[in-house]
Design a protein around this motif. Structure first.
Motif, mmCIF file in Angstrom:
data_model
loop_
_atom_site.group_PDB
_atom_site.id
_atom_site.type_symbol
_atom_site.label_atom_id
_atom_site.label_comp_id
_atom_site.label_asym_id
_atom_site.label_seq_id
_atom_site.Cartn_x
_atom_site.Cartn_y
_atom_site.Cartn_z
ATOM 1 N N LYS B 106 15.267 -24.442 14.906
ATOM 2 C CA LYS B 106 14.835 -25.505 13.985
ATOM 3 C C LYS B 106 13.342 -25.792 14.075
ATOM 4 N N GLY B 107 12.705 -25.301 15.136
ATOM 5 C CA GLY B 107 11.275 -25.487 15.254
ATOM 6 C C GLY B 107 10.875 -26.617 16.178
ATOM 7 N N THR B 108 9.685 -26.483 16.752
ATOM 8 C CA THR B 108 9.056 -27.536 17.543
ATOM 9 C C THR B 108 7.719 -27.852 16.898
ATOM 10 N N LYS B 109 7.521 -29.130 16.573
ATOM 11 C CA LYS B 109 6.247 -29.558 15.986
ATOM 12 C C LYS B 109 5.276 -29.897 17.104
ATOM 13 N N LEU B 110 4.220 -29.113 17.216
ATOM 14 C CA LEU B 110 3.208 -29.303 18.246
ATOM 15 C C LEU B 110 2.024 -30.080 17.679
#
Lengths: 111, 114
Positions: B106-110
Motif C-alpha cells: 500500500k506504500g509508505t509516505k516519507l
C-alpha cells in the motif's frame, strides 16, 4: 521513461454509462497492464496483456474489459460504470521480467 | 492468502538522517522484489530490483536488502533530503503465478523535514 501516455487524464461520468480509457506506449514493450489505485488498497491489477490480442484477468477484473489490437495501445472499458469504479487508473508497460513503466494516471469519477 | 505489507503508512525523518522503510510478505515464493517511488498526481517510478538470491543492492544513496528467511525487504535512503519526500511502494513478483504479475504494497509516505 517508457513514454506512456494515458487519456483522458480526468473524467467525470454518470452511473451506467460506458467508459473507455486509453493507454499508448512508444517503447515496443510486449507487456501492458491496467491497475486501479484506491486509498487503503494500493495498486491492484485489473487486466494485463502479454501480446497483441493476448490478455488475462488480474485481481479485480469484474466489470472491466480490455483490448489490445496493436502493440502500442491497450484500452480499458467499463461497460456500465458504477460508483465503486471511481478511482485513479494507471497503465504500465514492460519487457519480460523487467521493471514496469507507468503512465501518470486517469482520475475517474462516477456520479 | 498471499499478502504484502508495508509496515508504516507514514514516516517522518529529519534531513540528513537515514530513512528505513520495511516491506514484509507472507506465503510467497518470491522471484524478485521491486521498489518504486510515487509523487502526488504521478505514476510510480521504478527505483531498484532485487532478486531472491541477492542479499543487497545499492544505487547512489539507495540500498535495498532482501531476507527470504524473514520474508522481509528493507529500503534505505541515506543522507535524506526534502526532495526524497514521496510515497514508496514495494512490489513482489512471486513464482508460480501469472508470469508477469506484480503484487504491490500500500506504500509508505516519507516526509523529510528540513
Amino acid at each position: 521513461d517508457a513514454g506512456i501516455t494515458q487519456s483522458p487524464r480526468h473524467k467525470v461520468t454518470e452511473t451506467g454509462t460506458p467508459v473507455t480509457l486509453r493507454c499508448h506506449q512508444t517503447e515496443n514493450h510486449r507487456y501492458m497492464y491496467w491497475y486501479r489505485q484506491d486509498p487503503g488498497h494500493g495498486l491492484r491489477l485489473i487486466h494485463y496483456s502479454y501480446g497483441v490480442k493476448d490478455t488475462d484477468k488480474g485481481e479485480v477484473s469484474d466489470g472491466y474489459s480490455v483490448s489490445r489490437s496493436k502493440t502500442e495501445d491497450f484500452l480499458l472499458t467499463l461497460e456500465s460504470a458504477t460508483s465503486s469504479q471511481t478511482s485513479v487508473y494507471f497503465c504500465a508497460s514492460s519487457r519480460p521480467n523487467q521493471p514496469q513503466h507507468f503512465g501518470d494516471g486517469t482520475r475517474l469519477s462516477i456520479l | 492468502s498471499q499478502k504484502i505489507e508495508q509496515n508504516s503508512e507514514a514516516l517522518n525523518i529529519q534531513e540528513g538522517k537515514t530513512a528505513t522503510l520495511t516491506c514484509n510478505y507472507t506465503n510467497y515464493s518470491p522471484a524478485y522484489l521491486q521498489w518504486y517511488r510515487q509523487d502526488p498526481g504521478r505514476g510510480p517510478v521504478f527505483l531498484l530490483l532485487i532478486r531472491e538470491n541477492e542479499k543487497e543492492k545499492r544505487k547512489e544513496r539507495l540500498k535495498v536488502t532482501f531476507d527470504t528467511t524473514l520474508k522481509q525487504s528493507l529500503f534505505h535512503i541515506t543522507a535524506s533530503q526534502p526532495a526524497d519526500s514521496a510515497t514508496y511502494l514495494c512490489a513482489l513478483k512471486y513464482s508460480g503465478a501469472g508470469s508477469y504479475q506484480l503484487t504491490f504494497g500500500k506504500g509508505t509516505k516519507l516526509s523529510v523535514i528540513p
